[in-house]
Design a protein around this motif. Structure first.
Motif: not given
Length: 218
Positions: A34-62
């Motif tokens: 039920a979680s998404s990269i959008d959810d993580v970005a909102r909690r972080l207070g950043s854009t999705k791009g900041r997360i995708y700079h480090h991780y190509r997918s939700k699976a990689d992040l998990f």
């Protein structure tokens, strides 16, 4: 040619750890599916791009949240592994520190548990399964360190159990249990966490047949 400085590497690592912390909270609260990269970005207070700079997918992040959780566990007990001659004293110390780690890093530990659950249910892609099998190996190696000390404690005559494999699994389940029932409060401090860990540790050690006379200082 540009050269990355140590300070730049350190800053990048801090940013990555912030992402991991935000992701761990999202996965704990909403679950992986039920979680998404959008959810993580909102909690972080950043854009999705900041997360995708480090991780190509939700699976990689998990997977990295899971891996980081296991790294925290291993780092917590590492100083204790060679610090005691008496295996019971070593086991007491390792168990208490492990339980405190469960309490203090609960979002990461819940993700570790969900990773185990996803693997057991087969609710993964082949690529995800390969990664989770690798991560499960880290978890099993960690458990073996406890099993070895538990077996040494039995050799000392201060414990009483039959199967060391079963004993280790039940022992760790008792120590891991706060990740499911503990609800942090604003008033909680180190003293309160220490008391919770002490009670869980005494319970787990008594399950191995260790007498109360050895548990006064837990």
């Amino acid at each position: 040619m540009s050269v990355t400085s140590d300070s730049e590497i350190g800053t990048a690592r801090i940013h990555q750890e912030e992402i991991l912390e935000a992701a761990a909270l999202c996965f704990m609260e909403r679950g992986y599916n039920a979680s998404s990269i959008d959810d993580v970005a909102r909690r972080l207070g950043s854009t999705k791009g900041r997360i995708y700079h480090h991780y190509r997918s939700k699976a990689d992040l998990f997977a990295d949240v899971y891996r980081y959780g296991m790294e925290l566990n291993a780092a917590a007990i590492k100083p204790l592994c060679g610090a005691y001659d008496d295996p019971v004293e070593k086991l007491k110390a390792m168990a208490k520190v492990h339980c405190l780690t469960m309490l203090r890093t609960r979002p990461f530990q819940r993700c570790v548990w969900e990773g185990v659950s996803l693997l057991m249910r087969g609710a993964t892609t082949p690529e995800q399964r390969e990664t989770l099998v690798e991560l499960q190996g880290l978890r099993e190696s960690y458990a073996i360190r406890f099993r070895e000390v538990i077996e040494d404690a039995r050799e000392s005559g201060k414990t009483d159990f039959e199967s060391s494999g079963i004993a280790t699994q039940i022992f760790l389940m008792a120590l891991n249990s706060p990740i499911f029932w503990y609800s942090p409060r604003d008033t909680d401090d180190d003293e309160q966490l220490n008391e919770i860990a002490s009670r869980c540790t005494r319970f787990a050690l008594q399950g191995l047949g260790i007498g109360k006379e050895y548990l006064q200082d837990v």
